[in-house]
Design a protein around this motif. Sequence first.
Motif, PDB file in Angstrom:
ATOM      1  N   VAL A 239       0.836  -1.203   0.000  1.00 13.93           N
ATOM      2  CA  VAL A 239       0.000   0.000   0.000  1.00 13.93           C
ATOM      3  C   VAL A 239       0.872   1.254   0.000  1.00 13.93           C
ATOM      4  O   VAL A 239       0.579   2.230  -0.705  1.00 13.93           O
ATOM      5  N   ALA A 240       1.953   1.258   0.777  1.00 10.83           N
ATOM      6  CA  ALA A 240       2.853   2.413   0.791  1.00 10.83           C
ATOM      7  C   ALA A 240       3.436   2.663  -0.598  1.00 10.83           C
ATOM      8  O   ALA A 240       3.572   3.817  -1.031  1.00 10.83           O
ATOM      9  N   GLU A 241       3.778   1.582  -1.297  1.00  9.57           N
ATOM     10  CA  GLU A 241       4.309   1.728  -2.652  1.00  9.57           C
ATOM     11  C   GLU A 241       3.243   2.265  -3.599  1.00  9.57           C
ATOM     12  O   GLU A 241       3.529   3.101  -4.468  1.00  9.57           O
ATOM     13  N   LEU A 242       2.015   1.802  -3.445  1.00  3.09           N
ATOM     14  CA  LEU A 242       0.922   2.306  -4.279  1.00  3.09           C
ATOM     15  C   LEU A 242       0.742   3.811  -4.062  1.00  3.09           C
ATOM     16  O   LEU A 242       0.542   4.578  -5.012  1.00  3.09           O
ATOM     17  N   LEU A 243       0.803   4.227  -2.810  1.00  2.46           N
ATOM     18  CA  LEU A 243       0.674   5.651  -2.507  1.00  2.46           C
ATOM     19  C   LEU A 243       1.832   6.446  -3.117  1.00  2.46           C
ATOM     20  O   LEU A 243       1.631   7.549  -3.649  1.00  2.46           O
ATOM     21  N   ASP A 244       3.038   5.892  -3.045  1.00  4.51           N
ATOM     22  CA  ASP A 244       4.188   6.570  -3.638  1.00  4.51           C
ATOM     23  C   ASP A 244       4.025   6.752  -5.146  1.00  4.51           C
ATOM     24  O   ASP A 244       4.601   7.672  -5.732  1.00  4.51           O
ATOM     25  N   ARG A 245       3.240   5.866  -5.753  1.00  7.08           N
ATOM     26  CA  ARG A 245       3.023   5.944  -7.208  1.00  7.08           C
ATOM     27  C   ARG A 245       1.794   6.779  -7.559  1.00  7.08           C
ATOM     28  O   ARG A 245       1.343   6.777  -8.709  1.00  7.08           O
TER      29      ARG A 245
END
Length: 247
Positions: A239-245
């Motif tokens: 989820v953190a990676e999705l937010l970063d994208r």
Amino acid sequence: MTTPYSTTTPPVPARFLLLGDSHAGCVGRAARQAGLPFVGGPVGSGRDFLGPFLDDPEGHEDREAREARESEGDLVFRDTGTRRLVREFLDTLGAPGLAGIGVPLVCTFGLSAHTVATRQNWDIHRDRHGTVPEGFLRSRLFGDLVRASVRGALAFYDRTAALGLRVLAPLPPQRVPGMSDPDVFFAAQDVICAELAAREVELVDLRTRVSDAAGHQRPVFCQADDTIHGNLAFGRLVVAELLDRGL
């Protein structure tokens, strides 16, 4: 199979549509815990999305599939249960079909490399030491066999690319159960990843952050009560990676 769910109800706008197998479960739980609005969840098991799972417009279809095609275009799931779940998700988004979802698609279809790597499927290719030779794992034949094994998922991503959807695919936990061959698992995963990238799918690849020196998922990111799934901590990283994208 993990129970499907949707955390979004109007007028809260969803940030993404989540579709996948049970590996999507920890992503959904982490997003829900973080208060990140989304629609969707697991809609089947991993092996359900390897072989063909979309209806062929030229082939036979029942009345329900035909009606779904009229509203969703050519991308219709063969399984009636999956079809109904996806329809519910689309209705929540207010979308007539996948082409009109208006948000990115986060999807885990076709990434169950442990199923592709089932040991007995590769026995014919083992050498006298009982291992699958590295040369074979790098061969065109191996790649062709893997692509044939996940042809249904590749057809799905061909269609999402044609629809112009932004698709992000979180790689599954790097867990190899006893039924699977580790060497085949990692080699097959590389083939699948290359095929998805060629179809403009954005891979969410956390392997360097969650794996040990041998490439296996570290226990802190593993679901303790089974052999293949990631836990909530792993889902949070996704989820953190999705937010970063930008989701």
